[in-house]
Design an enzyme around this catalytic site. Structure first.
Site, PDB file in Angstrom:
ATOM      1  N   ASP A 143      12.519  49.964   8.044  1.00  0.00           N
ATOM      2  CA  ASP A 143      12.052  49.181   9.183  1.00  0.00           C
ATOM      3  C   ASP A 143      10.568  49.350   9.490  1.00  0.00           C
ATOM      4  OD1 ASP A 143      14.555  48.183   9.326  1.00  0.00           O
ATOM      5  OD2 ASP A 143      15.145  49.161  11.178  1.00  0.00           O
ATOM      6  N   ASP A 161     -14.097   5.332  13.115  1.00  0.00           N
ATOM      7  CA  ASP A 161     -13.656   6.019  11.905  1.00  0.00           C
ATOM      8  C   ASP A 161     -12.208   6.489  12.005  1.00  0.00           C
ATOM      9  OD1 ASP A 161     -14.497   7.111   9.239  1.00  0.00           O
ATOM     10  OD2 ASP A 161     -13.745   8.929  10.189  1.00  0.00           O
ATOM     11  N   GLY A 217     -11.069   8.011   6.622  1.00  0.00           N
ATOM     12  CA  GLY A 217     -10.850   6.577   6.771  1.00  0.00           C
ATOM     13  C   GLY A 217     -11.322   5.762   5.584  1.00  0.00           C
ATOM     14  N   LEU A 218     -12.625   5.852   5.273  1.00  0.00           N
ATOM     15  CA  LEU A 218     -13.153   5.028   4.201  1.00  0.00           C
ATOM     16  C   LEU A 218     -12.621   5.457   2.851  1.00  0.00           C
ATOM     17  CD1 LEU A 218     -16.829   4.347   5.226  1.00  0.00           C
ATOM     18  CD2 LEU A 218     -15.050   2.671   4.715  1.00  0.00           C
TER      19      LEU A 218
END
Lengths: 434, 532
Positions: free
Chosen positions: B36, B287, B422-423
């Site tokens: 443990d 964007d 995005g682009l």
């Protein structure tokens, strides 16, 4: 219930008792035997490890493995819940159900290890009977074995021992199943990286030992047969139980130091060669070029490590052979070597190579040992993951011992890699201080 | 018994360790076998803490089980007390020690130590980590606060005029997902609002601080999984109300400010406070248009999952297609949240079920824990981590809160980052035959960790799996459809980040209509049918 493997042998089984060993009993900062699964499941490639334990066991195996294994792991946990605690009959039924679920999901599995844990030991869930019972259902598709990796019985690498011992017990049955296979003269026992196995195979071939096999095999169906003259060589110092099973089967151990470092590897091969009556000149001609290349590779690390002091916390049970290598071949100063337990018989050749003034400790009381370590203020500390960062924060340089279990470190061509594992933290500290 | 490959939460004593480790002057004596101690490395390796957690393990062995484990516990407690001189001693058992029934609480009481002892009963075979943390914190608050409880019928005295309003911040622990940074952010926000922080607990608190909790006017509950039960006790016994809003995301942070102002009975200039936030404007900027209705799957602890769904839907313009949690204690809340998105919540702690749901849904983004990151990697779906369980990389060196306005900025960055920009998304669609824009090329802004090779890409999404010839002559229902080579080539022209979904939809479309083969026409029929 599985046989209890004492964490610390109560009686010394053999000689060299003149060496004083500090025996301690207190909090241990060592993984339990369950963690062996992490490398065993990659080593035996068609085996699956089912821990029968608590949520803690599942969390432990997961944390030790990191959450970073991308393939689906070949290990899992059957988590015991309060329903199972209510009645053991139910627990057995539940286990059968879980095994069925698992084998349905993974039809590619050829061997299943039921791995006992602390809770399953304490509630006396008999996994050997469960394995027998389940074998009746699944033979011959899947062989079902069991061993204990529990923390009340095993430490870290002892899990491998328990697993291999369970597998070794299969050897006679296997011989019946595959009577066509040849008996081997030499069994090399303990997990090695595939690349190291291949290197060792080439050396054994060059020495003229042709009938040999590695144990564990990469595939569970390839368990070798033993003959009346089979001898075995251990590659790890923690294979006590496995050795005992092999002894019982009539195989004979070849006493040797362990194949760590140039000296250890050479002595290990030489012991095998001697046992098979191979001409020492032939041994020299095979070994010499490898020794020379390995020594050349060690030279650079020797410049970093020579004269530096090192302290070992108990962990992998590789501590004594490692200390011997670092001291004799790289010039490191030994302070304390801690081991979870010391098997004096298997380590006799190693102990003979250690300087007499070094402190050996067995077992652990972590707070007291930390105090001693702080007093020594060594250049390097070898310890488990729980202690490494706190010690680094105190300005000590550490080496995680777990890396020594996962990395190919045995043999001539790995000697420099092994040394580099110790040199790297020191080099890093120097770089960051600059 | 339950079969588990990976587990979302540890056992309850790990929760107790998270409380002890977060605090100062506390030591935990845990009756446990040697294995443990692995728990230490959660803190020293994953959280990179520079000291060991304040825990002493008794490390009992098989041969102790005959009788003297109780003595072992007393010895360990005695020496831990002598060595660490804590202001409060926590005692408890891990799962194995629970079975041997040594009663750590009783044994510790028998030692008559001169500090308060908190005995913990954490049923390891029923409960899990977060419950253990909550129970430990609650028991501690009760133990150290009971002497200050208002007599029955007595109301809380109103704050003296002229004194600034004060609150406690409850919930941050060790090993918490960004707790350290959230705390900095929320403290700053409260200061700006004009509310004094009385005590933060458990993170950084001493036992004496816990006994001062009653002095605050109200409580700020940041992590309900840990702090809810303690907050309820404080409310019942000291008349302290607590906040309900979790300030994750821009909108929630505003709502949080309003809630705090109401509880503190003060006014503040919210518009002024929101000025720092960029996340909202970034989401509005052109964007970000491409983010519209990106299909997102969310899984994690209840608090982070609910908050992430809200942010994803309202602040990022995503479509939440899946929402779930492993926190069964808060299942109701997650179900309610899911119903707002017209979906059914996935309440499970079975990693395999989550994987199956993700595979079915083929989302474009996964927000989850390290477990989901794992699944996402295999399915080649972009992913960001929003919740525990966590790994070393979730404790970044930089300041990276999830809460408050800065937290909202961080969410925007970390969620958008795994996606194509995005682009870039358009370029890949338009110039897909171009050697630099082929499918195998990694998004330019992503590091080597995201590299796709044509080979592994093909395995996952593009190559329709070879299916056996389907016998149609006997009139059996079609359960699998075979791709015609031409349709398969066309499928490969679809950008990889939507290809998995297109493939799935087309196959579903074909099966539903009993088509044994998928032609080019089937592909476009399906496209028209499902739209996007």
């Amino acid at each position: 219930m599985n046989r209890v493997i004492p964490l610390q042998p109560t009686t010394d089984t053999c000689d060299s008792a003149d060496r004083a060993i500090l025996k301690e009993r207190g909090q241990r900062e060592v993984f339990c035997g369950l963690t062996g699964i992490i490398w065993l499941h990659r080593k035996i490639q068609d085996a699956f490890f089912l821990v029968v334990g608590s949520r803690t066991c599942a969390h432990l195996v997961q944390s030790a493995a990191g959450v970073m294994i991308f393939a689906e792991p070949r290990f899992a946990t059957a988590i015991i819940d309060d329903h199972d605690l209510a009645g053991l009959a139910d627990a057995n039924e539940e286990l059968d159900r879980v095994v069925n679920q698992l084998l349905t999901r993974r039809p590619d599995i050829k061997m299943l290890f039921l791995v006992g844990s602390c809770p399953s030991e304490v509630i006396k869930l008999d996994l050997s009977r469960a394995a027998e019972r389940l074998s009746k259902t699944y033979t011959p598709r899947v062989r079902i074995l069991n061993y204990s990796g529990s923390g009340i019985e095993t430490t870290f690498t002892q899990g491998e021992d328990a697993c291999l011992a369970a597998l070794a017990k299969e050897i006679p049955q296997h011989a019946k199943l595959h009577p066509t296979e040849r008996e081997v003269d030499l069994l090399i026992v303990g997990c090695l990286a595939d690349i190291v196995e291949d290197q060792f195979s080439r050396i054994f071939n060059d020495l003229g030992i042709e009938s040999y096999a590695f144990f564990p095999p990469r595939r569970s169906g390839d368990i070798p047969r033993l003959g009346p003259n089979t001898r075995y060589l251990l590659v790890q110092p923690f294979l006590t139980d496995t050795a005992r099973v092999l002894d019982d089967l009539g195989a004979k151990r070849i006493p040797a130091p362990f194949p760590l470092g140039v000296e250890g590897t050479e002595a290990w091969f030489a012991a095998a060669a001697k046992a098979f009556g191979i001409d020492p000149n032939r041994v020299e001609s095979v070994i010499a070029p490898k020794r020379q290349r390995a020594n050349l590779a060690l030279e650079r690390q020797r410049q970093v490590l020579n004269g530096r002091s090192i302290f070992f916390f108990p962990d992998s049970q590789l501590e004594i052979p490692l200390a011997r290598f670092l001291h004799r071949e790289l010039g490191m100063q030994l302070t304390e070597i801690g081991m979870p337990y010391i098997h004096r018989q298997h380590l006799a050749e190693e102990l003979a190579l250690l300087p007499t003034e070094v402190s050996l400790s067995e077992g652990q009381d972590v707070e007291k040992q930390l105090d001693r370590c702080r007093t020594y203020r060594p250049d390097m500390v070898v310890c488990g993951l729980g202690l490494a960062n706190p010690l680094e924060a105190e300005g000590l340089t550490t080496k995680w011992s777990i890396e020594l279990v996962f990395t190919p470190i045995q043999g001539f061509d790995q000697a420099a890699d092994l040394a580099e594992l110790f040199a790297r933290p020191l080099v890093r500290r120097t770089k960051l201080a600059a | 018994m339950k079969l588990t490959l990976w587990t979302y939460e540890g056992p309850p004593h790990i929760g107790a360790m998270r409380i002890a480790t977060a605090m100062e002057g506390v030591h935990y004596v845990l009756h446990a076998p040697q294995g443990d101690t692995y728990a230490d490395l959660l803190f020293t390796m994953i959280e990179r803490m520079n000291k060991r957690p304040p825990v002493t393990y008794t490390t009992f062995q098989a041969r102790d089980l005959g009788g003297d484990t109780a003595e072992l516990f007393k010895d360990a407690a005695r020496s831990a007390y002598a060595r660490f001189k804590p202001d409060l001693l926590m005692v408890g058992a891990s799962c194995t020690a629970e079975l041997i029934q040594d009663d750590p609480g009783g044994l510790a009481a028998a030692l008559q130590l001169s500090v308060p002892v908190l005995p913990l009963e954490l049923p390891a075979y029923q409960k899990k980590e977060n419950w253990g943390a909550a129970e430990t914190f609650y028991q501690m608050v009760r133990l150290l606060g009971k002497d200050y409880v208002l007599p029955p019928g007595e109301k809380r005295k109103p704050r003296a005029p002229g004194l600034p309003p004060s609150c406690n911040i409850l919930g941050p622990t060790a090993l918490g997902f960004r707790h350290r940074d959230d705390l900095v952010e929320i403290r700053k926000l409260l200061r700006q609002i004009g509310v004094r922080v009385n005590v933060v607990a458990p993170l950084g608190a001493k036992p004496e601080d816990i006994s001062r909790l009653h002095e605050a006017d109200f409580n700020v509950v940041l992590y309900p999984e840990v702090a809810n039960s303690a907050a309820q006790w404080l409310s019942k016994n000291f008349g302290q109300p607590s906040t309900k809003t979790i300030p994750i995301g821009f909108n929630a942070t505003r709502a949080f400010i309003e809630e705090v102002c109401t509880l503190a009975q003060i006014h503040c200039d919210i518009e002024e406070l929101t000025k720092r936030s960029r996340a909202r404007w970034y989401a509005l900027s052109v964007d970000s248009t491409y983010l519209t209705n990106k299909r997102v799957f969310i899984f994690g602890d209840a608090t982070h999952a609910i908050a992430a769904a809200k942010v994803a839907s309202q602040e990022m313009g995503f479509q939440v297609v899946g929402l779930g949690t492993y926190s069964r204690e808060l299942a109701r809340e997650v179900r309610e949240a899911a119903s707002q998105y017209g979906i059914e919540a996935l309440i499970t702690d079975d990693y395999l079920e989550v994987e199956q749901r993700i595979t079915e849904l083929q989302p474009e983004l996964i927000l989850g824990s390290q477990m989901e990151r794992h699944i996402a990697k295999r399915l080649k779906i972009p992913c960001a981590v929003i919740s525990a369980p966590i790994h070393v990389q979730d404790f970044p060196a930089r300041y990276s809160p999830q809460m408050g306005f800065e937290g909202a900025n961080v969410l925007f960055d970390t969620w958008v980052h795994p996606l194509m920009m995005g682009l870039e998304e358009h370029l890949i669609g338009m110039f897909r035959e171009d050697f630099e824009f082929h499918d195998g090329a990694a998004p330019s802004h992503l590091g080597h960790g995201h590299q796709r090779t044509p080979a592994n890409e093909a395995n996952v999404a593009s190559e329709p799996t070879p299916v056996p010839e389907v016998a149609v002559a006997n009139g059996a229902p079609v359960t699998e459809s075979v791709w015609e080579p031409e349709a398969q080539r066309e499928l490969n022209k679809i950008p990889f980040f939507v290809r998995g979904k297109a493939k799935r939809n087309t196959e579903r479309f074909a099966i539903e209509r009993g088509l044994p083969t998928i032609s080019l026409e089937t592909l476009y029929d399906a496209k028209a049918h499902f739209g996007r």
